[in-house]
Design a protein around this motif. Structure first.
Motif, mmCIF file in Angstrom:
data_model
loop_
_atom_site.group_PDB
_atom_site.id
_atom_site.type_symbol
_atom_site.label_atom_id
_atom_site.label_comp_id
_atom_site.label_asym_id
_atom_site.label_seq_id
_atom_site.Cartn_x
_atom_site.Cartn_y
_atom_site.Cartn_z
ATOM 1 N N LEU A 15 0.989 -1.160 0.073
ATOM 2 C CA LEU A 15 0.039 0.176 -0.114
ATOM 3 C C LEU A 15 0.800 1.300 -0.104
ATOM 4 O O LEU A 15 0.332 2.343 0.433
ATOM 5 C CB LEU A 15 -1.033 -0.038 1.270
ATOM 6 N N ALA A 51 -4.798 -0.616 -4.866
ATOM 7 C CA ALA A 51 -4.717 0.291 -3.495
ATOM 8 C C ALA A 51 -5.611 1.399 -3.438
ATOM 9 O O ALA A 51 -6.115 1.857 -2.514
ATOM 10 C CB ALA A 51 -3.341 0.831 -3.140
ATOM 11 N N ILE A 52 -5.884 1.992 -4.581
ATOM 12 C CA ILE A 52 -6.825 3.007 -4.775
ATOM 13 C C ILE A 52 -8.248 2.711 -4.618
ATOM 14 O O ILE A 52 -9.024 3.253 -3.784
ATOM 15 C CB ILE A 52 -6.560 3.775 -6.364
ATOM 16 N N ARG A 114 -3.634 8.236 -3.676
ATOM 17 C CA ARG A 114 -3.216 6.859 -4.150
ATOM 18 C C ARG A 114 -3.138 7.017 -5.548
ATOM 19 O O ARG A 114 -2.283 6.410 -6.470
ATOM 20 C CB ARG A 114 -3.860 5.834 -3.300
ATOM 21 N N GLN A 117 0.090 8.939 -7.072
ATOM 22 C CA GLN A 117 1.063 8.448 -6.901
ATOM 23 C C GLN A 117 1.256 7.554 -8.049
ATOM 24 O O GLN A 117 2.267 7.184 -8.756
ATOM 25 C CB GLN A 117 1.357 7.527 -5.761
#
Length: 518
Positions: A15, A51-52, A114, A117
């Motif tokens: 994560l 993770a999003i 997230r 990134q």
């Protein structure tokens, strides 16, 4: 949403502990890698996007707060909660100093962070298949757009954070010159980027995402972009986007409306009307998914269930307006609309509804004329509300059909609009009134459409935003809302259309200012 082959344990390890190492502290935590240590291969690129998605199921997103922010302020339900935040939100008096406002804010900016990134780093990973890279980027753009769509609809002038902070100035973003229109412009840009990269479905893609139908597809991005234009009143721009979703052949109305709100994964996965959703499960693992980094002990339950359930927290109940509206029209065989029975819980012995939560209606202490919320609750089975596994619908096909009908009517084609409204009604076994609707004036048609949207979409986070764009929040329309829900007696036009920006955030960030509700 449901993504196969990715476990919570994997997500917990991947994560992105996004705090880069410094010269002073160079200790490597294998569970929280810096961006320099991460983003090395295709597996990590996929996990970064997963993770999003994970943010969808935390409290600040669709586990509880996002539905409540919309439903609580509409006229379909009222709050009776002992928690002042919920009653204050529902009656438009929650102060900016209430710390619970942070929950929604934090949840959405976790998703934004997230997504940023992923968008920054995935293009720099050499070991990613080109087509997969495009799909991953498309999903990240879609999810960032969804987060900002929610944020500006709820809070108006939110800061636009489009990159990972790399210094003091970017760490304290300003919203002083940001407008609702500017945020919508960014949402539209992100969705255009998503549409150009996303597949129609994941059945035939070549990559690790093959067959993972729960990921955002082109139809989800087109539907959301159409909704943005609809909310702006730009119906001509909305039309081709909704038409593309409908004509794709990817979606259809589920034969049984109640199947939309099943906790059975087999029933949920077979539903052709799901376009995009937050995926919850009936797991009884030890840790609740309120927020933070996931781990192998997360149970991934829908907290909306105990919040709306009369058998649990019972924080909200249906208004008499909703109860009456949903009983107005009978099916062709003289019964209540089946959508009523999936939405509201009441004693209806003539139609076989005499129990609640697995018990006799009267043994539970309910009166013959009582009624409660049923949608997204465990009222039909009496199962544990704290392991509720209802998937929460974010975009579904029936809503697209009704938004398309609205766009057609607003651009002058009421006859075509009537056909799409009747298509939704047919699933409920209602009389065929297409010819009648086609002959309506624009005002008559919109009145009918309002009723149809309540029947199909009640307590699904839609009504509040319908009220806003249909100019219900002022003048005689506001007086009508007060008759529907007493909580509108404390609504102040020009101040309460949005919730306050959390004062705690304003205190932390010297560049952040409030909105009209602060």
């Amino acid at each position: 949403m449901q993504i196969k082959n990715i476990t919570l344990g994997t997500l917990a390890a991947l994560l992105l502990g996004i705090t880069a190492c410094t010269d002073q502290l160079d200790v490597v935590d294998p569970n929280r890698l810096s961006t320099g240590q991460y983003y090395q291969n295709e597996t990590q690129a996929v996990a970064a996007v997963d993770a999003i998605y994970n943010a969808l199921i935390i409290d600040g997103m669709y586990q509880r707060m996002t539905p409540i922010y919309a439903d609580g302020r509409g006229d379909e339900i009222s709050s009776r909660s002992p928690w002042p935040f919920l009653t204050g939100l529902s009656s438009f008096v929650v102060p900016g100093t209430d710390g619970a406002l942070e929950i929604y804010w934090a949840g959405h900016y976790i998703m934004v962070s997230r997504a940023n990134q992923a968008l920054e780093n995935i293009p720099n990973i050499d070991d990613v298949d080109t087509e997969l890279r495009e799909r991953l980027m498309g999903q990240a753009y879609f999810l960032r757009a969804l987060a900002y769509f929610n944020l500006t609809n709820a809070l108006d002038n939110v800061p636009l954070v489009l990159q990972t902070p790399d210094g003091v100035e970017s760490f304290y973003p300003s919203n002083e010159t940001v407008t609702h229109e500017m945020v919508y412009a960014q949402v539209k840009s992100d969705l255009e980027s998503a549409i150009s990269r996303l597949p129609v479905n994941y059945d035939n893609v070549s990559g690790t995402d093959q067959g993972q139908e729960g990921r955002a597809a082109k139809g989800a991005a087109q539907a959301l972009l159409g909704q943005v234009y609809l909310y702006e009143g730009n119906y001509a721009e909305a039309l081709p986007l909704f038409a593309a979703v409908i004509n794709s052949g990817e979606y259809a109305l589920a034969a049984n409306y109640a199947d939309l709100f099943s906790q059975d994964p087999g029933v949920e996965n077979a539903n052709p009307g799901k376009i995009f959703w937050a995926d919850f499960t009936t797991s009884t693992s030890s840790e609740f998914n309120w927020g933070g980094d996931p781990n192998v002990n997360w149970r991934q339950f829908l907290a909306l269930t105990p919040t709306y359930s009369v058998g649990d927290f019972f924080d909200f109940y249906p208004t008499n307006f909703l109860y009456t509206e949903m009983r107005k029209e009978r099916t062709v065989d003289g019964k209540l609309d089946p959508r009523y029975h999936a939405t509201l819980l009441s004693y209806e012995p003539d139609e076989g509804y005499t129990t609640a939560y697995g018990q006799d209606w009267f043994e539970r202490g309910y009166g013959e004329n009582d009624y409660f919320i049923k949608k997204y609750t465990n009222a039909a089975t009496g199962s544990d509300a704290f392991s509720a596994g209802f998937d929460y619908h974010i975009i579904r096909y029936a809503d697209v059909l009704l938004m398309y009908a609205e766009s057609l009517a607003k651009t002058g084609d009421i006859a075509a609009a009537a056909a799409y409204v009747q298509q939704v009604r047919n699933r409920a076994n209602l009389p065929d009134r297409e010819a009648e609707f086609a002959a309506y004036s624009p005002e008559q048609f919109m009145d009918q459409l309002e009723h149809e949207r309540i029947m199909e979409l009640a307590i699904e986070g839609k009504r509040w935003y319908d009220l806003k764009r249909w100019d219900y929040l002022q003048g005689t329309k506001l007086e009508e809302l007060k008759s529907h829900d007493f909580e509108f007696n404390t609504f102040t036009p020009g101040e309460d259309e949005y919730l306050p920006i959390p004062q705690t955030e304003i205190d932390r960030n010297p560049n952040l200012v409030g909105n009209a509700a602060n």
